[in-house]
Scaffold this active site. Structure first.
Site, PDB file in Angstrom:
ATOM      1  N   ARG A 214       0.798  -1.223   0.000  1.00  0.00           N
ATOM      2  CA  ARG A 214       0.000   0.000   0.000  1.00  0.00           C
ATOM      3  C   ARG A 214       0.834   1.277   0.000  1.00  0.00           C
ATOM      4  NH1 ARG A 214      -4.384   0.388  -2.349  1.00  0.00           N
ATOM      5  NH2 ARG A 214      -5.789  -1.321  -1.973  1.00  0.00           N
TER       6      ARG A 214
ATOM      7  N   CYS B  88      -8.809 -31.872  -0.669  1.00  0.00           N
ATOM      8  CA  CYS B  88      -8.734 -31.922   0.791  1.00  0.00           C
ATOM      9  C   CYS B  88      -9.259 -33.271   1.308  1.00  0.00           C
ATOM     10  CB  CYS B  88      -9.566 -30.774   1.342  1.00  0.00           C
ATOM     11  SG  CYS B  88      -9.732 -30.733   3.120  1.00  0.00           S
TER      12      CYS B  88
ATOM     13  N   GLY C 192       3.794  -1.925  11.355  1.00  0.00           N
ATOM     14  CA  GLY C 192       3.939  -1.873   9.904  1.00  0.00           C
ATOM     15  C   GLY C 192       2.650  -1.965   9.117  1.00  0.00           C
TER      16      GLY C 192
ATOM     17  N   GLN D  87      -1.484  -9.287   8.112  1.00  0.00           N
ATOM     18  CA  GLN D  87      -2.043  -9.029   6.784  1.00  0.00           C
ATOM     19  C   GLN D  87      -1.088  -9.547   5.713  1.00  0.00           C
ATOM     20  OE1 GLN D  87      -2.283  -4.656   7.568  1.00  0.00           O
ATOM     21  NE2 GLN D  87      -4.373  -4.844   6.848  1.00  0.00           N
TER      22      GLN D  87
ATOM     23  N   CYS E  72     -14.031 -26.637   3.487  1.00  0.00           N
ATOM     24  CA  CYS E  72     -13.937 -26.590   4.954  1.00  0.00           C
ATOM     25  C   CYS E  72     -12.967 -25.510   5.454  1.00  0.00           C
ATOM     26  CB  CYS E  72     -13.539 -27.955   5.521  1.00  0.00           C
ATOM     27  SG  CYS E  72     -11.824 -28.423   5.230  1.00  0.00           S
TER      28      CYS E  72
ATOM     29  N   HIS F 130      -4.951 -12.472   5.004  1.00  0.00           N
ATOM     30  CA  HIS F 130      -4.948 -12.422   3.538  1.00  0.00           C
ATOM     31  C   HIS F 130      -4.373 -13.686   2.916  1.00  0.00           C
ATOM     32  CE1 HIS F 130      -5.047  -7.741   3.878  1.00  0.00           C
ATOM     33  NE2 HIS F 130      -6.198  -8.303   4.186  1.00  0.00           N
TER      34      HIS F 130
HETATM   35 ZN   LIG Z   1     -11.698 -29.538   3.289  1.00  0.00          ZN
END
Ligand SMILES: [Zn+2]
Length: 235
Positions: free
Chosen positions: A40, A133, A172, A89, A120, A109
């Site tokens: 930013r 997964c 920061g 972040q 999930c 993020h």
């Molecule tokens: Zn999962």
């Protein structure tokens, strides 16, 4: 100015010493001190993207970047039993690489080295090369793009800890991205002391109890060193 900085560092060390519930919140500013590009800042990745510009060419590859003394000072707070929760972040994996325990960390993020299950929400290392997964859900990048919602569990935990803390340190971040920027407000509302270490203004500067415009690497390691003295550790 140095005298003033020493005084503020002393105050922060004292607050760390008195704190029973410390939450630290980090933004790109802590990683730029490792040589990573800012998001930013005036030349940041997102600032440039908003203007339709490509990222500034950089020779740094994210994998080759190491945690700096700011990251290590936070690990030290973990070792001293002071750190109750860390909200970040950043997507650069430097907190985990530095040794922060995953259960103490919320990555709002996402993380470039991790994939997330769309069903999930569980994250797995990208290096494991799984496509699906355990729950059967598809694994996709864990990085949160503009306009996408933040990971629910990380967000919930962050707010929960912000409301419980007695000392909240921002390191920061210019605190312009919501809902992340609402976390220090929650902490203030709950009566916590607020410290901001950031080179540049933030919307919360009016409410802050202790403010550092200096680099994180100049402030945190020295504060932690003083804290250790207060705790009776002598080097
Ligand atoms: Zn999962």
């Amino acid at each position: 100015m140095n005298h003033d900085l020493t005084n503020r560092i002393q105050t922060l060390a004292q607050w760390l010493y008195e704190s029973r519930y410390l939450v630290v919140f980090t933004g790109a500013g802590i990683s730029t001190e490792s040589g990573l590009p800012d998001f930013r800042g005036p030349d940041g990745l997102w600032t440039r993207r908003d203007k339709g510009l490509p990222p500034k060419p950089t020779r740094i590859s994210w994998d080759s970047v190491d945690p700096n003394k700011g990251h290590l000072a936070i690990v030290e707070l973990q070792k001293l039993g002071k750190l109750r929760f860390l909200i970040s972040q950043n997507v650069d994996n430097l907190h985990l690489k530095s040794g922060i325990r995953p259960e103490l960390l919320a990555e709002l993020h996402g993380n470039t080295t991790k994939l997330r299950c769309v069903q999930c929400g569980k994250t797995v290392d990208r290096s494991a090369a799984h496509k699906v997964c355990d729950c059967g859900g598809r694994l996709g990048p864990s990085i949160v793009d503009f306009g996408q919602s933040l990971p629910e569990k990380d967000l919930m935990l962050s707010f929960e800890h912000s409301r419980k803390c007695d000392l909240f340190i921002v390191a920061g971040s210019s605190l312009v991205v919501t809902p992340a920027a609402d976390m220090p407000r929650e902490a203030l509302r709950a009566g916590a002391r607020l410290t901001i270490i950031n080179q540049g203004e933030t919307p919360l500067d009016r409410f802050v109890h202790l403010r550092f415009n200096e680099a994180i690497g100049e402030v945190l390691p020295r504060s932690v060193k003083r804290l250790k003295k207060l705790m009776g550790f002598f080097e």
